[in-house]
Design a protein around this motif. Structure first.
Motif, PDB file in Angstrom:
ATOM      1  N   ARG A 119       0.865  -1.182   0.127  1.00  0.00           N
ATOM      2  CA  ARG A 119       0.114   0.034   0.072  1.00  0.00           C
ATOM      3  C   ARG A 119       0.682   1.475   0.172  1.00  0.00           C
ATOM      4  NH1 ARG A 119      -1.318   3.779   3.110  1.00  0.00           N
ATOM      5  NH2 ARG A 119       0.010   2.702   4.768  1.00  0.00           N
ATOM      6  N   GLU A 120       1.898   1.363   0.913  1.00  0.00           N
ATOM      7  CA  GLU A 120       2.685   2.228   0.793  1.00  0.00           C
ATOM      8  C   GLU A 120       3.499   2.471  -0.442  1.00  0.00           C
ATOM      9  OE1 GLU A 120       5.385   1.702   4.140  1.00  0.00           O
ATOM     10  OE2 GLU A 120       3.846   1.545   5.482  1.00  0.00           O
ATOM     11  N   ALA A 121       4.152   1.457  -1.091  1.00  0.00           N
ATOM     12  CA  ALA A 121       4.637   1.507  -2.419  1.00  0.00           C
ATOM     13  C   ALA A 121       3.746   2.214  -3.419  1.00  0.00           C
ATOM     14  CB  ALA A 121       5.297   0.301  -2.719  1.00  0.00           C
ATOM     15  N   ALA A 122       2.511   1.444  -3.320  1.00  0.00           N
ATOM     16  CA  ALA A 122       1.521   1.993  -4.358  1.00  0.00           C
ATOM     17  C   ALA A 122       1.155   3.331  -4.167  1.00  0.00           C
ATOM     18  CB  ALA A 122       0.356   1.148  -4.463  1.00  0.00           C
ATOM     19  N   ALA A 123       0.997   3.960  -3.041  1.00  0.00           N
ATOM     20  CA  ALA A 123       0.358   5.180  -2.712  1.00  0.00           C
ATOM     21  C   ALA A 123       1.589   6.257  -3.255  1.00  0.00           C
ATOM     22  CB  ALA A 123       0.181   5.531  -1.059  1.00  0.00           C
ATOM     23  N   SER A 124       2.882   5.779  -3.059  1.00  0.00           N
ATOM     24  CA  SER A 124       3.859   6.789  -3.413  1.00  0.00           C
ATOM     25  C   SER A 124       4.378   6.547  -5.085  1.00  0.00           C
ATOM     26  CB  SER A 124       5.144   6.534  -2.471  1.00  0.00           C
ATOM     27  OG  SER A 124       5.480   5.338  -2.710  1.00  0.00           O
ATOM     28  N   GLY A 125       3.506   5.812  -5.604  1.00  0.00           N
ATOM     29  CA  GLY A 125       3.814   5.816  -7.027  1.00  0.00           C
ATOM     30  C   GLY A 125       4.724   4.821  -7.475  1.00  0.00           C
ATOM     31  N   HIS A 126       5.459   4.043  -6.458  1.00  0.00           N
ATOM     32  CA  HIS A 126       6.286   3.173  -6.936  1.00  0.00           C
ATOM     33  C   HIS A 126       5.769   1.763  -7.259  1.00  0.00           C
ATOM     34  CE1 HIS A 126       8.611   5.612  -3.863  1.00  0.00           C
ATOM     35  NE2 HIS A 126       9.613   5.680  -4.991  1.00  0.00           N
ATOM     36  N   SER A 127       6.539   1.014  -8.046  1.00  0.00           N
ATOM     37  CA  SER A 127       5.981  -0.491  -8.547  1.00  0.00           C
ATOM     38  C   SER A 127       6.097  -1.337  -7.305  1.00  0.00           C
ATOM     39  CB  SER A 127       6.954  -0.883  -9.424  1.00  0.00           C
ATOM     40  OG  SER A 127       8.353  -1.254  -9.056  1.00  0.00           O
TER      41      SER A 127
END
Lengths: 207, 308
Positions: free
Chosen positions: A132-140
């Motif tokens: 969730r954190e990765a996706a929220a910050s636009g990371h794969s």
């Protein structure tokens, strides 16, 4: 017993292939080639005709049952501090694929002690939050695409991407993981009033 | 002296398995098999699965672990094996020591691929590595690098190579593929009988696969098909007949012209109507006569020695 038989079946196949391969350095087929062919044909047919999977000699028992009118599936959702539930993108669970995970939750988890179930659920909650954190910050996120990106091979079942852009991703961390059993009548459909019956199979941390 | 009819059986056996084929067709099979295996291998993290917390592996029987030599918790070792498997598959693809590389890759996939599901089942079929594991072992035993290879293996003693040396491995790979359809039909008939083909069953499967929020990417085709009972009946009967009949491609080359495209369409239809993939579908191209496609030559004629 089946595991032993299957392991021996593959070992025999491999040994015959090595012997036949040694002879294949010559010009044509030889005695071990014939034995390899006969062995592979007999073992693979035995697996298929008896319905006993001797993987990689498989019985290919695909969609063999009739599908009932009412079906049920396990669903994993993340829950934030306010109690709101969110679907979790299937890539969050990788290296686990969603279908393997739900099968484990369905068949193996109930046989485990409570402590082991909670330990596994805690691990899954961690996976969901990291993704969730990765996706929220636009990371794969999702390890299966690390080499091939969107060209990576899908799993047997296709899954929709719930988190395509950062705006799709819940902003608050998940404080709980909930495993729900959802049942619905395929003719009425999930969208019908009262179309889906839900019950909680597992909640972590436990209430 | 083998008495009749054993002699006849032997002749038919030899005629089927050792019918001549070309080095190019076998080489294309080598490329297809290794490319598909590599595609799936690069799309999974088997080592990561080995490193799952202990509770995930708690239900796995010791016999299943021994069967695949899988001992969870050795992520570094599995990572190394995964890298070796990738290297071996690239060697097979390019035809660089392809025969030993095929055996190594096949043996490693036998160990690695079950990690994807072993924590709940010891039968990891339909995950993309089943057929290729078998095919790699067969390729390792054959002259799969006599064409389209950067380092072909020379024939020992400078002997001429018979076309049968290219025929039997292709036939075995084709048999493994044909068995997918045959066994799939037989298990449907054994478990559910001909009622499996009923419009109600097909409709229920289609609706189930298009109305599940975690299992639905494509909606429209499945929903449309499900709303037409006659079409559902056609799909059910057609599926069983197709699966039972695909084996004809093994025995009659003329049937491949329509059976192979039909199989590819079959898998595309399942993908778009039911959101189910069959990652080994590209292997169906092993039924194509690539030498004929490439040069216009027929493969029914005996193959001349590739090299002496």
């Amino acid at each position: 017993m089946l595991n032993l038989a299957a392991g021996l079946a593959f070992s025999g196949f491999l040994v015959l292939a090595i012997l036949a391969g040694h002879e294949a350095r010559g010009a044509g087929p030889s005695r071990y080639t014939g034995r390899l062919i006969a062995y592979a044909a007999v073992v693979s047919l035995a697996a298929g005709l008896t319905g006993r999977d001797l993987w990689p000699f498989s019985a290919w028992r695909m969609m063999r049952w009739t599908s009932p009118d009412t079906v049920s599936e396990l669903r994993l959702v993340g829950v934030d501090a306010s109690g709101r539930e969110y679907p979790v993108d299937y890539r969050a669970w990788q290296p686990l694929s969603l279908e393997e995970l739900t099968s484990w939750l369905e068949r193996v988890r109930p046989t485990l002690p409570i402590e082991a179930q909670d330990s596994a659920a805690g691990y899954l909650l961690g996976l969901a939050n990291r993704a969730r954190e990765a996706a929220a910050s636009g990371h794969s996120f999702g390890v299966n695409r690390r080499f091939l990106g969107p060209l990576a091979a899908p799993t047997h079942l296709l899954h929709p991407e719930h988190w395509k852009t950062p705006s799709d991703v819940p902003t608050a961390p998940f404080t709980r993981l909930r495993v729900l059993r959802e049942s619905w009548n395929v003719t009425r459909g999930r969208a019908a009033d009262g179309g889906v019956t839900r019950s909680v199979e597992l909640e972590f941390p436990r209430p | 002296m083998i008495p009749f009819p054993l002699a006849t059986v032997q002749q038919r056996w030899d005629r089927f398995w050792f019918a001549p084929d070309s080095a190019v067709n076998l080489a294309v099979a080598r490329i297809l098999v290794s490319a598909q295996a590599l595609w799936v291998l690069l799309s999974r993290d088997y080592a990561g699965l080995s490193g799952l917390p202990a509770p995930f592996w708690a239900g796995t029987r010791i016999s299943a672990r021994l069967r695949y030599l899988v001992f969870p918790g050795h992520e570094t070792l599995e990572s190394t094996l995964q890298v070796v498997a990738i290297g071996a598959l690239i060697a097979v693809l390019l035809g660089f020591y392809a025969r030993p590389a095929s055996l190594i890759a096949g043996a490693l996939l036998y160990h690695l691929a079950p990690l994807e599901a072993l924590f709940w089942t010891p039968a990891p079929y339909v995950r993309g590595q089943t057929l290729v594991t078998l095919c790699l072992i067969v390729l390792g035993a054959s002259r799969c690098d006599d064409a389209l290879a950067i380092r072909p293996t020379p024939a020992a003693g400078g002997q001429a190579v018979s076309g049968g040396a290219y025929g039997w491995p292709l036939r075995l790979i084709q048999l493994f593929l044909a068995e997918v359809y045959l066994f799939s039909a037989l298990t449907k008939l054994t478990a559910s009988g001909w009622g499996w083909a009923s419009p109600t069953n097909i409709r229920n499967w289609l609706l189930r696969a298009t109305d599940d929020p975690e299992w639905t990417v494509f909606h429209q085709l499945g929903e449309w098909l499900a709303s037409h009972p006659a079409v559902c009946l056609g799909i059910g009967v057609g599926t069983l007949l197709f699966e039972l009949g695909f084996g004809l491609a093994l025995f009659r080359k003329s049937t491949r012209v329509w059976l192979v495209p039909a199989a590819l369409l079959f898998h595309l239809g399942i993908l778009f109507s039911m959101n189910l993939t069959f990652l080994s579908a590209p292997l169906l191209l092993v039924f194509v006569d690539w030498e004929k496609v490439g040069s216009g030559r027929s493969l029914d004629r005996p193959v001349a020695p590739e090299r002496t």
